[in-house]
Design a protein around this motif. Structure first.
Motif, PDB file in Angstrom:
ATOM      1  N   PRO A   1      -2.591  61.552  85.544  1.00  0.00           N
ATOM      2  CA  PRO A   1      -3.012  62.930  85.334  1.00  0.00           C
ATOM      3  C   PRO A   1      -2.796  63.777  86.589  1.00  0.00           C
ATOM      4  O   PRO A   1      -2.925  63.285  87.717  1.00  0.00           O
ATOM      5  N   LEU A   2      -2.470  65.030  86.378  1.00  0.00           N
ATOM      6  CA  LEU A   2      -2.199  65.940  87.488  1.00  0.00           C
ATOM      7  C   LEU A   2      -3.381  66.078  88.431  1.00  0.00           C
ATOM      8  O   LEU A   2      -3.202  66.149  89.650  1.00  0.00           O
ATOM      9  N   PHE A   3      -4.603  66.107  87.899  1.00  0.00           N
ATOM     10  CA  PHE A   3      -5.771  66.332  88.758  1.00  0.00           C
ATOM     11  C   PHE A   3      -5.924  65.246  89.815  1.00  0.00           C
ATOM     12  O   PHE A   3      -6.471  65.470  90.889  1.00  0.00           O
ATOM     13  N   LEU A   4      -5.419  64.062  89.539  1.00  0.00           N
ATOM     14  CA  LEU A   4      -5.581  62.949  90.465  1.00  0.00           C
ATOM     15  C   LEU A   4      -4.761  63.129  91.737  1.00  0.00           C
ATOM     16  O   LEU A   4      -5.081  62.544  92.773  1.00  0.00           O
ATOM     17  N   LYS A   5      -3.735  63.964  91.697  1.00  0.00           N
ATOM     18  CA  LYS A   5      -2.931  64.217  92.886  1.00  0.00           C
ATOM     19  C   LYS A   5      -3.780  64.790  94.016  1.00  0.00           C
ATOM     20  O   LYS A   5      -3.481  64.573  95.190  1.00  0.00           O
ATOM     21  N   GLU A   6      -4.842  65.517  93.675  1.00  0.00           N
ATOM     22  CA  GLU A   6      -5.769  66.076  94.667  1.00  0.00           C
ATOM     23  C   GLU A   6      -7.055  65.252  94.767  1.00  0.00           C
ATOM     24  O   GLU A   6      -7.540  64.962  95.853  1.00  0.00           O
ATOM     25  N   GLU A   7      -7.592  64.874  93.622  1.00  0.00           N
ATOM     26  CA  GLU A   7      -8.906  64.224  93.577  1.00  0.00           C
ATOM     27  C   GLU A   7      -8.913  62.799  94.130  1.00  0.00           C
ATOM     28  O   GLU A   7      -9.974  62.267  94.444  1.00  0.00           O
ATOM     29  N   ILE A   8      -7.748  62.169  94.264  1.00  0.00           N
ATOM     30  CA  ILE A   8      -7.679  60.798  94.752  1.00  0.00           C
ATOM     31  C   ILE A   8      -8.255  60.678  96.156  1.00  0.00           C
ATOM     32  O   ILE A   8      -8.740  59.629  96.556  1.00  0.00           O
ATOM     33  N   TYR A   9      -8.233  61.764  96.904  1.00  0.00           N
ATOM     34  CA  TYR A   9      -8.740  61.749  98.283  1.00  0.00           C
ATOM     35  C   TYR A   9     -10.262  61.792  98.354  1.00  0.00           C
ATOM     36  O   TYR A   9     -10.839  61.476  99.387  1.00  0.00           O
ATOM     37  N   ASN A  10     -10.927  62.225  97.292  1.00  0.00           N
ATOM     38  CA  ASN A  10     -12.380  62.368  97.292  1.00  0.00           C
ATOM     39  C   ASN A  10     -12.956  61.875  95.973  1.00  0.00           C
ATOM     40  O   ASN A  10     -13.378  62.673  95.129  1.00  0.00           O
ATOM     41  N   LEU A  11     -12.998  60.576  95.794  1.00  0.00           N
ATOM     42  CA  LEU A  11     -13.541  60.025  94.559  1.00  0.00           C
ATOM     43  C   LEU A  11     -15.023  60.363  94.453  1.00  0.00           C
ATOM     44  O   LEU A  11     -15.757  60.247  95.444  1.00  0.00           O
ATOM     45  N   PRO A  12     -15.480  60.781  93.285  1.00  0.00           N
ATOM     46  CA  PRO A  12     -16.890  61.149  93.148  1.00  0.00           C
ATOM     47  C   PRO A  12     -17.802  59.925  93.249  1.00  0.00           C
ATOM     48  O   PRO A  12     -17.450  58.832  92.813  1.00  0.00           O
ATOM     49  N   GLU A  13     -18.957  60.137  93.820  1.00  0.00           N
ATOM     50  CA  GLU A  13     -19.972  59.076  93.907  1.00  0.00           C
ATOM     51  C   GLU A  13     -20.767  58.976  92.612  1.00  0.00           C
ATOM     52  O   GLU A  13     -21.353  57.943  92.328  1.00  0.00           O
ATOM     53  N   VAL A  14     -20.802  60.078  91.848  1.00  0.00           N
ATOM     54  CA  VAL A  14     -21.514  60.087  90.566  1.00  0.00           C
ATOM     55  C   VAL A  14     -20.525  60.441  89.462  1.00  0.00           C
ATOM     56  O   VAL A  14     -19.516  61.114  89.692  1.00  0.00           O
ATOM     57  N   PHE A  15     -20.801  59.969  88.280  1.00  0.00           N
ATOM     58  CA  PHE A  15     -19.959  60.218  87.111  1.00  0.00           C
ATOM     59  C   PHE A  15     -19.843  61.720  86.887  1.00  0.00           C
ATOM     60  O   PHE A  15     -20.839  62.435  86.805  1.00  0.00           O
ATOM     61  N   THR A  16     -18.606  62.226  86.821  1.00  0.00           N
ATOM     62  CA  THR A  16     -18.341  63.660  86.838  1.00  0.00           C
ATOM     63  C   THR A  16     -17.550  64.091  85.608  1.00  0.00           C
ATOM     64  O   THR A  16     -16.558  63.454  85.248  1.00  0.00           O
ATOM     65  N   LEU A  17     -17.960  65.187  84.993  1.00  0.00           N
ATOM     66  CA  LEU A  17     -17.257  65.770  83.858  1.00  0.00           C
ATOM     67  C   LEU A  17     -16.203  66.747  84.367  1.00  0.00           C
ATOM     68  O   LEU A  17     -16.469  67.583  85.218  1.00  0.00           O
ATOM     69  N   ARG A  18     -14.980  66.619  83.812  1.00  0.00           N
ATOM     70  CA  ARG A  18     -13.875  67.514  84.160  1.00  0.00           C
ATOM     71  C   ARG A  18     -13.221  68.035  82.876  1.00  0.00           C
ATOM     72  O   ARG A  18     -13.260  67.354  81.854  1.00  0.00           O
ATOM     73  N   THR A  19     -12.589  69.181  82.971  1.00  0.00           N
ATOM     74  CA  THR A  19     -11.810  69.705  81.850  1.00  0.00           C
ATOM     75  C   THR A  19     -10.480  70.206  82.401  1.00  0.00           C
ATOM     76  O   THR A  19     -10.455  70.966  83.359  1.00  0.00           O
ATOM     77  N   ASP A  20      -9.397  69.753  81.781  1.00  0.00           N
ATOM     78  CA  ASP A  20      -8.056  70.182  82.159  1.00  0.00           C
ATOM     79  C   ASP A  20      -7.396  70.888  80.994  1.00  0.00           C
ATOM     80  O   ASP A  20      -7.290  70.338  79.906  1.00  0.00           O
ATOM     81  N   MET A  21      -6.951  72.101  81.243  1.00  0.00           N
ATOM     82  CA  MET A  21      -6.211  72.876  80.252  1.00  0.00           C
ATOM     83  C   MET A  21      -4.804  73.058  80.838  1.00  0.00           C
ATOM     84  O   MET A  21      -4.621  73.839  81.734  1.00  0.00           O
TER      85      MET A  21
END
Length: 158
Positions: free
Chosen positions: A137-157
Motif C-alpha cells: 500500500p502507498l501509505f506504507l512508504k511513509e508510515e514504515i518509519y513510525n509504526l504505531p504503538e496502538v491499533f490505528t484506523l486509517r482511510t485511503d481514498m
C-alpha cells in the motif's frame, strides 16, 4: 470461503497483511499476476479471525510458522486496481509479525517459493527504496518509519 465479492464493477475484500521487518528492510512479494510489490497476506475466510488468517497466509506463502507481535492498522481503502480495473472497497488489518524462531532470514535477500500454481518472488526492500518502487500500500512508504504503538484506523481514498 473467502470474504470477498464482486457486484457490477465493484469488489469488496476483507484482507490481512503481514508486516515483516528486519534491519530497516521490509519483506515484500510479487508474482506473475502483479507488476507491483505487495505484502504477504490475503483474504480472511468466513469463520476465521484476522489473527488466524494472517498466520495461515504467511504459512501458505512463506512456508513458516510465525507469531504476531501486534496489530498495527485497520486500513479502509477505496481504489481502482491496476490489474483488473475494478473499483475496490477493501478492509485490511496489518499485523507486525515476529520471525525470530523461523528460517526466513536464511533464505537470503531475494528468493522464490511456490504456492499452488503460483510462483512468488520475495525480496527484502530497504525502507528508503519504497518511495521509488511500484509498491502497495502507498501509505506504507511513509508510515514504515513510525509504526504505531496502538491499533490505528486509517482511510485511503486513491
Amino acid at each position: 470461503m473467502d470474504i470477498s465479492f464482486i457486484h457490477n464493477n465493484e469488489k469488496f475484500n476483507y484482507m490481512v497483511c503481514a508486516v515483516i521487518i528486519n534491519d530497516n528492510n521490509i519483506l515484500a512479494m510479487k508474482d506473475e499476476r502483479s507488476p507491483y510489490y505487495y505484502l504477504p497476506g490475503g483474504r480472511v475466510m468466513m469463520g476465521e479471525t484476522a489473527e488466524e488468517a494472517v498466520i495461515r497466509e504467511v504459512k501458505e506463502e512463506l512456508k513458516i510458522k510465525v507469531s504476531i507481535d501486534r496489530p498495527l492498522w485497520l486500513n479502509q481503502s477505496f481504489f481502482t486496481e491496476d490489474g483488473d480495473h475494478l473499483q475496490y472497497h477493501e478492509i485490511c488489518i496489518y499485523f507486525l509479525i515476529n520471525i525470530e524462531d523461523t528460517i526466513l532470514l536464511e533464505r537470503g535477500n531475494k528468493f522464490y517459493l511456490q504456492e499452488d500454481v503460483h510462483f512468488h518472488q520475495f525480496e527484502w526492500l530497504k525502507f528508503d527504496s519504497l518511495k521509488d518502487l511500484y509498491f502497495y500500500p502507498l501509505f506504507l512508504k511513509e508510515e514504515i518509519y513510525n509504526l504505531p504503538e496502538v491499533f490505528t484506523l486509517r482511510t485511503d481514498m486513491e
